[in-house]
Design a protein around this motif. Structure first.
Motif, PDB file in Angstrom:
ATOM      1  N   ARG A   5      33.706   5.044  -8.684  1.00 48.38           N
ATOM      2  CA  ARG A   5      33.659   3.969  -7.698  1.00 48.38           C
ATOM      3  C   ARG A   5      33.689   2.578  -8.337  1.00 48.38           C
ATOM      4  NH1 ARG A   5      32.085   8.519  -6.032  1.00 48.38           N
ATOM      5  NH2 ARG A   5      32.200   9.145  -3.858  1.00 48.38           N
ATOM      6  N   GLY A   6      34.047   2.531  -9.626  1.00 49.23           N
ATOM      7  CA  GLY A   6      34.229   1.260 -10.298  1.00 49.23           C
ATOM      8  C   GLY A   6      32.945   0.558 -10.704  1.00 49.23           C
ATOM      9  N   ILE A   7      31.864   1.316 -10.834  1.00 50.16           N
ATOM     10  CA  ILE A   7      30.583   0.742 -11.241  1.00 50.16           C
ATOM     11  C   ILE A   7      30.315   1.152 -12.681  1.00 50.16           C
ATOM     12  CG2 ILE A   7      28.092   0.709 -10.807  1.00 50.16           C
ATOM     13  CD1 ILE A   7      28.814   1.323  -7.836  1.00 50.16           C
ATOM     14  N   HIS A   8      30.194   0.157 -13.539  1.00 48.31           N
ATOM     15  CA  HIS A   8      29.983   0.412 -14.971  1.00 48.31           C
ATOM     16  C   HIS A   8      28.499   0.640 -15.241  1.00 48.31           C
ATOM     17  CE1 HIS A   8      30.974   0.372 -19.189  1.00 48.31           C
ATOM     18  NE2 HIS A   8      30.029  -0.539 -19.406  1.00 48.31           N
ATOM     19  N   ALA A   9      28.137   1.867 -15.515  1.00 46.48           N
ATOM     20  CA  ALA A   9      26.756   2.220 -15.866  1.00 46.48           C
ATOM     21  C   ALA A   9      26.833   3.102 -17.108  1.00 46.48           C
ATOM     22  CB  ALA A   9      26.088   2.958 -14.718  1.00 46.48           C
ATOM     23  N   VAL A  10      26.021   2.771 -18.097  1.00 39.39           N
ATOM     24  CA  VAL A  10      26.110   3.488 -19.367  1.00 39.39           C
ATOM     25  C   VAL A  10      24.768   4.058 -19.777  1.00 39.39           C
ATOM     26  CG1 VAL A  10      28.059   2.128 -20.212  1.00 39.39           C
ATOM     27  CG2 VAL A  10      25.742   1.354 -20.678  1.00 39.39           C
ATOM     28  N   PHE A  11      24.829   5.111 -20.596  1.00 37.26           N
ATOM     29  CA  PHE A  11      23.638   5.613 -21.259  1.00 37.26           C
ATOM     30  C   PHE A  11      23.419   4.679 -22.433  1.00 37.26           C
ATOM     31  CE2 PHE A  11      25.366   9.301 -19.115  1.00 37.26           C
ATOM     32  CZ  PHE A  11      24.237   9.810 -18.508  1.00 37.26           C
ATOM     33  N   HIS A  12      22.238   4.174 -22.564  1.00 40.03           N
ATOM     34  CA  HIS A  12      22.085   3.076 -23.507  1.00 40.03           C
ATOM     35  C   HIS A  12      20.847   3.180 -24.390  1.00 40.03           C
ATOM     36  CE1 HIS A  12      21.260  -1.154 -24.683  1.00 40.03           C
ATOM     37  NE2 HIS A  12      22.569  -1.184 -24.804  1.00 40.03           N
ATOM     38  N   TYR A  13      19.829   3.874 -23.977  1.00 43.59           N
ATOM     39  CA  TYR A  13      18.545   3.809 -24.671  1.00 43.59           C
ATOM     40  C   TYR A  13      18.476   4.808 -25.819  1.00 43.59           C
ATOM     41  CZ  TYR A  13      13.580   3.888 -25.605  1.00 43.59           C
ATOM     42  OH  TYR A  13      12.368   3.830 -26.220  1.00 43.59           O
ATOM     43  N   ARG A  44      21.910   2.477 -17.682  1.00 41.45           N
ATOM     44  CA  ARG A  44      21.806   1.030 -17.520  1.00 41.45           C
ATOM     45  C   ARG A  44      22.787   0.600 -16.444  1.00 41.45           C
ATOM     46  NH1 ARG A  44      23.131  -2.728 -22.458  1.00 41.45           N
ATOM     47  NH2 ARG A  44      25.099  -3.000 -21.408  1.00 41.45           N
ATOM     48  N   LEU A  45      22.247   0.089 -15.365  1.00 42.06           N
ATOM     49  CA  LEU A  45      23.072  -0.372 -14.255  1.00 42.06           C
ATOM     50  C   LEU A  45      23.537  -1.803 -14.509  1.00 42.06           C
ATOM     51  CD1 LEU A  45      20.887   0.940 -11.306  1.00 42.06           C
ATOM     52  CD2 LEU A  45      23.022   1.922 -12.158  1.00 42.06           C
ATOM     53  N   PRO A  46      24.612  -2.220 -13.834  1.00 44.17           N
ATOM     54  CA  PRO A  46      25.053  -3.607 -13.988  1.00 44.17           C
ATOM     55  C   PRO A  46      23.910  -4.565 -13.626  1.00 44.17           C
ATOM     56  CG  PRO A  46      26.667  -2.331 -12.761  1.00 44.17           C
ATOM     57  CD  PRO A  46      25.459  -1.463 -12.919  1.00 44.17           C
ATOM     58  N   PHE A  47      23.696  -5.551 -14.471  1.00 44.34           N
ATOM     59  CA  PHE A  47      22.615  -6.507 -14.261  1.00 44.34           C
ATOM     60  C   PHE A  47      22.947  -7.773 -15.034  1.00 44.34           C
ATOM     61  CE2 PHE A  47      18.392  -8.229 -15.399  1.00 44.34           C
ATOM     62  CZ  PHE A  47      17.883  -8.408 -14.116  1.00 44.34           C
ATOM     63  N   THR A  60      23.756  -0.291  -4.929  1.00 42.83           N
ATOM     64  CA  THR A  60      22.622   0.473  -4.390  1.00 42.83           C
ATOM     65  C   THR A  60      23.076   1.450  -3.313  1.00 42.83           C
ATOM     66  OG1 THR A  60      22.063  -1.331  -2.872  1.00 42.83           O
ATOM     67  CG2 THR A  60      20.887  -1.252  -4.972  1.00 42.83           C
ATOM     68  N   ASP A  61      24.026   1.069  -2.493  1.00 45.37           N
ATOM     69  CA  ASP A  61      24.550   1.988  -1.481  1.00 45.37           C
ATOM     70  C   ASP A  61      25.241   3.185  -2.128  1.00 45.37           C
ATOM     71  OD1 ASP A  61      23.585   0.406   0.571  1.00 45.37           O
ATOM     72  OD2 ASP A  61      25.524  -0.538   1.014  1.00 45.37           O
ATOM     73  N   THR A  62      25.953   2.934  -3.219  1.00 46.00           N
ATOM     74  CA  THR A  62      26.632   4.019  -3.932  1.00 46.00           C
ATOM     75  C   THR A  62      25.627   4.995  -4.525  1.00 46.00           C
ATOM     76  OG1 THR A  62      28.486   2.556  -4.430  1.00 46.00           O
ATOM     77  CG2 THR A  62      28.276   4.532  -5.769  1.00 46.00           C
ATOM     78  N   ILE A  63      24.539   4.471  -5.082  1.00 41.38           N
ATOM     79  CA  ILE A  63      23.492   5.341  -5.634  1.00 41.38           C
ATOM     80  C   ILE A  63      22.840   6.153  -4.521  1.00 41.38           C
ATOM     81  CG2 ILE A  63      21.242   5.349  -6.776  1.00 41.38           C
ATOM     82  CD1 ILE A  63      22.262   2.839  -8.322  1.00 41.38           C
ATOM     83  N   LYS A  64      22.531   5.505  -3.408  1.00 41.38           N
ATOM     84  CA  LYS A  64      21.929   6.214  -2.273  1.00 41.38           C
ATOM     85  C   LYS A  64      22.862   7.311  -1.761  1.00 41.38           C
ATOM     86  CE  LYS A  64      19.345   2.233  -0.614  1.00 41.38           C
ATOM     87  NZ  LYS A  64      19.280   1.215   0.486  1.00 41.38           N
ATOM     88  N   ALA A  65      24.152   7.007  -1.677  1.00 38.76           N
ATOM     89  CA  ALA A  65      25.128   7.987  -1.172  1.00 38.76           C
ATOM     90  C   ALA A  65      25.157   9.222  -2.088  1.00 38.76           C
ATOM     91  CB  ALA A  65      26.509   7.362  -1.092  1.00 38.76           C
TER      92      ALA A  65
END
Length: 68
Positions: A5-13, A44-47, A60-65
């Motif tokens: 869905r075009g949301i850049h979230a990465v494993f980061h820690y 890590r979510l976009p921030f 947030t809607d995408t995560i809820k869905a």
């Protein structure tokens, strides 16, 4: 789900005890199993400052869905 869905979230820690410095101080993988388990479950979510309110709502809607 997020990437599709075009949301850049990465494993980061990386737990500090398994980082190069931590290993050089004598720490070993497995010494802190809870930390290691949780670190593999974090994303890590976009921030950033320019993130618009509409984009925050879309994220947030995408995560809820996903969980529905």
């Amino acid at each position: 789900h997020l990437k599709f869905r075009g949301i850049h979230a990465v494993f980061h820690y990386v737990p500090l005890h398994t980082s190069p410095v931590g290993l050089s101080l004598g720490y070993q993988p497995g010494m802190l199993p809870v930390t290691e388990k949780l670190s593999s479950q974090l994303i890590r979510l976009p921030f950033y400052y320019e993130l618009a309110d509409t984009e925050i709502l879309r994220i947030t809607d995408t995560i809820k869905a996903y969980f529905n």
